[in-house]
Motif scaffolding. Structure first.
Motif, short mmCIF file in Angstrom:
data_model
loop_
_atom_site.label_atom_id
_atom_site.label_comp_id
_atom_site.label_asym_id
_atom_site.label_seq_id
_atom_site.Cartn_x
_atom_site.Cartn_y
_atom_site.Cartn_z
N TRP A 62 8.02 8.33 24.67
CA TRP A 62 9.19 9.19 24.87
C TRP A 62 10.49 8.39 24.94
O TRP A 62 11.56 8.95 25.11
CB TRP A 62 9.01 10.03 26.13
CG TRP A 62 8.25 11.29 25.89
CD1 TRP A 62 8.77 12.55 25.69
CD2 TRP A 62 6.83 11.44 25.83
NE1 TRP A 62 7.76 13.45 25.51
CE2 TRP A 62 6.55 12.81 25.59
CE3 TRP A 62 5.75 10.56 25.93
CZ2 TRP A 62 5.26 13.31 25.47
CZ3 TRP A 62 4.46 11.06 25.81
CH2 TRP A 62 4.22 12.41 25.58
N VAL B 43 4.40 10.68 32.29
CA VAL B 43 3.71 11.70 31.49
C VAL B 43 2.22 11.51 31.71
O VAL B 43 1.69 10.39 31.57
CB VAL B 43 4.04 11.59 30.00
CG1 VAL B 43 3.32 12.68 29.20
CG2 VAL B 43 5.55 11.67 29.75
N SER C 110 9.46 18.62 25.19
CA SER C 110 8.03 18.55 24.90
C SER C 110 7.23 19.62 25.61
O SER C 110 6.28 20.17 25.04
CB SER C 110 7.49 17.17 25.32
OG SER C 110 7.98 16.15 24.49
N GLY D 24 10.47 4.25 20.71
CA GLY D 24 9.25 5.00 20.99
C GLY D 24 8.11 4.67 20.06
O GLY D 24 7.07 5.34 20.09
N ALA E 174 3.57 6.84 28.16
CA ALA E 174 4.89 7.46 28.30
C ALA E 174 5.96 6.71 27.51
O ALA E 174 7.05 7.25 27.27
CB ALA E 174 5.28 7.53 29.78
N SER F 173 12.01 11.75 19.13
CA SER F 173 11.62 10.35 18.98
C SER F 173 12.81 9.47 18.63
O SER F 173 13.82 9.92 18.09
CB SER F 173 10.55 10.21 17.89
OG SER F 173 9.38 10.93 18.23
N ASN G 35 16.24 12.29 30.62
CA ASN G 35 14.78 12.30 30.66
C ASN G 35 14.23 13.69 30.94
O ASN G 35 13.19 14.08 30.38
CB ASN G 35 14.27 11.31 31.71
CG ASN G 35 14.48 9.87 31.27
OD1 ASN G 35 14.70 9.59 30.10
ND2 ASN G 35 14.41 8.96 32.22
N LYS H 166 7.73 15.90 20.51
CA LYS H 166 8.65 15.05 21.27
C LYS H 166 9.82 14.66 20.38
O LYS H 166 9.70 14.59 19.15
CB LYS H 166 7.94 13.82 21.82
CG LYS H 166 7.36 12.89 20.77
CD LYS H 166 6.72 11.65 21.39
CE LYS H 166 5.49 11.94 22.17
NZ LYS H 166 4.36 12.34 21.29
N LEU I 292 14.32 15.46 27.71
CA LEU I 292 13.26 14.99 26.82
C LEU I 292 11.91 15.57 27.23
O LEU I 292 11.09 15.95 26.37
CB LEU I 292 13.20 13.47 26.82
CG LEU I 292 14.36 12.73 26.15
CD1 LEU I 292 14.23 11.24 26.35
CD2 LEU I 292 14.42 13.07 24.66
N MET I 293 11.67 15.63 28.53
CA MET I 293 10.41 16.20 29.00
C MET I 293 10.34 17.69 28.68
O MET I 293 9.30 18.20 28.23
CB MET I 293 10.26 15.99 30.51
CG MET I 293 10.14 14.53 30.95
SD MET I 293 8.65 13.71 30.33
CE MET I 293 9.34 12.79 28.94
N CYS J 58 10.36 7.89 33.69
CA CYS J 58 9.60 9.14 33.57
C CYS J 58 8.11 8.84 33.64
O CYS J 58 7.68 7.71 33.44
CB CYS J 58 9.93 9.89 32.29
SG CYS J 58 9.19 9.20 30.80
#
Length: 318
Positions: free
Chosen positions: A197, A157, A14, A175, A194, A171, A7, A169, A10-11, A155
């Motif tokens: 994501w 966002v 972005s 998602g 969120a 994907s 995660n 992002k 992934l954050m 997570c």
């Protein structure tokens, strides 16, 4: 969704967008190793040198904890070079609870994205991520949320980002909007949350302990749990005050720590064995003395001074 480090990646895919002078990632020097590995690899992914890109804020000489005023001063002084601030909400080693509202405000004022690793904060301390204007956060559920090793992580966002279609992002099938997911279209329709994501369907059996735990949190409430944790750690701290050869490295102020007390002791391994054999106490010993190359390690007061290695802390914690 996923696991904590997945995660975080992934954050950062972005929200870590280095450009021009603004390339640096700020973490704490005593960050959990996975965070160190993740941010260094993100720097490399963008063609940057981790030794120049990753800034590790260390406490003042002779101290164990980062001072909030030093972090804020660093961001005010050098914030135009910082792309991402990603600290731990509660430090895994010392148990220090960071002033997340103040640091988030300072980081965003400096033009940086502010994310938090809440592995040791979720289920431990009250969190108001939306109200604090946090850009993103990630956490696991297997510690204070009681779900066990390998359990599904989570997570956050901020809603301003989920409404912004320009935010890139990575994907996956999970998602897309549930209402159209089984149309099997090639074009994704991400929800304005969120959930956009998420990548793959979560393991259903692994979600069962998470659900059972979160239902208890909903019934009891974090404020009640926090009050109890302050009483428990306060009582233990008072009992440890006279223990020979054990020095707490967790902040003395209950409001400045999570539900944790870490101790510096001379023979942590022996102590852990004695506690287990004589009393059935499960403790954790860490020896963060291994040496090696590290990205830019500096105090919050200076971006050039390299502090000497700290003495070996060993910290049974819980």
């Amino acid at each position: 969704m996923n696991s904590l480090t997945v995660n975080l990646h992934l954050m950062m895919a972005s929200f870590y967008r280095p450009s021009g002078r603004r390339t640096r990632i700020v973490i704490e020097d005593a960050a959990f190793p996975s965070d160190s590995y993740a941010v260094a690899s993100q720097a490399v992914h963008h063609g940057l040198d981790p030794a120049r890109t990753v800034v590790r804020l260390a406490p003042r000489d002779g101290e164990e904890h980062l001072r909030t005023e030093d972090v804020l001063a660093f961001l005010e002084r050098e914030g135009d070079t910082v792309a991402l601030v990603m600290l731990g909400g509660v430090n895994y080693l010392t148990g220090q609870l960071m002033d997340m509202p103040a640091i988030t405000k300072a980081g965003r004022a400096a033009g940086a994205v502010v994310g938090w690793d809440l592995a040791h904060a979720a289920g431990n301390v009250p969190l108001r991520l939306h109200d604090w204007d946090v850009d993103f956060a990630a956490w696991c559920t297997y510690k204070y949320l009681n779900a066990g090793p390998g359990a599904v992580a989570g997570c956050f966002v901020h809603e301003r980002h989920v409404r912004d279609a320009s935010v890139p992002k990575l994907s996956g099938w999970w998602g897309t909007e549930p209402s159209v997911r089984f149309r099997m279209d090639p074009d994704i329709a991400p929800p304005a949350s969120a959930d956009a994501w998420q990548l793959s369907n979560p393991p259903i059996l692994a979600l069962a302990p998470v659900l059972a735990s979160l239902e208890i949190f909903d019934r009891v409430g974090m404020d009640a749990l926090r009050a109890k944790s302050e009483r428990l750690t306060g009582y233990l701290a008072s009992r440890l005050g006279s223990a020979p050869g054990a020095r707490p490295i967790t902040p003395a102020d209950p409001a400045a720590r999570g539900t944790q007390l870490s101790l510096r002791v001379a023979d942590a391994g022996g102590l852990v064995r004695r506690l287990a054999e004589a009393h059935g106490v499960v403790a954790d010993a860490r020896d963060p003395t291994s040496s090696g190359s590290r990205p830019s390690r500096c105090t919050a007061r200076s971006t050039t001074a390299t502090a000497p290695p700290r003495p070996s802390p060993t910290s049974p914690s819980g």
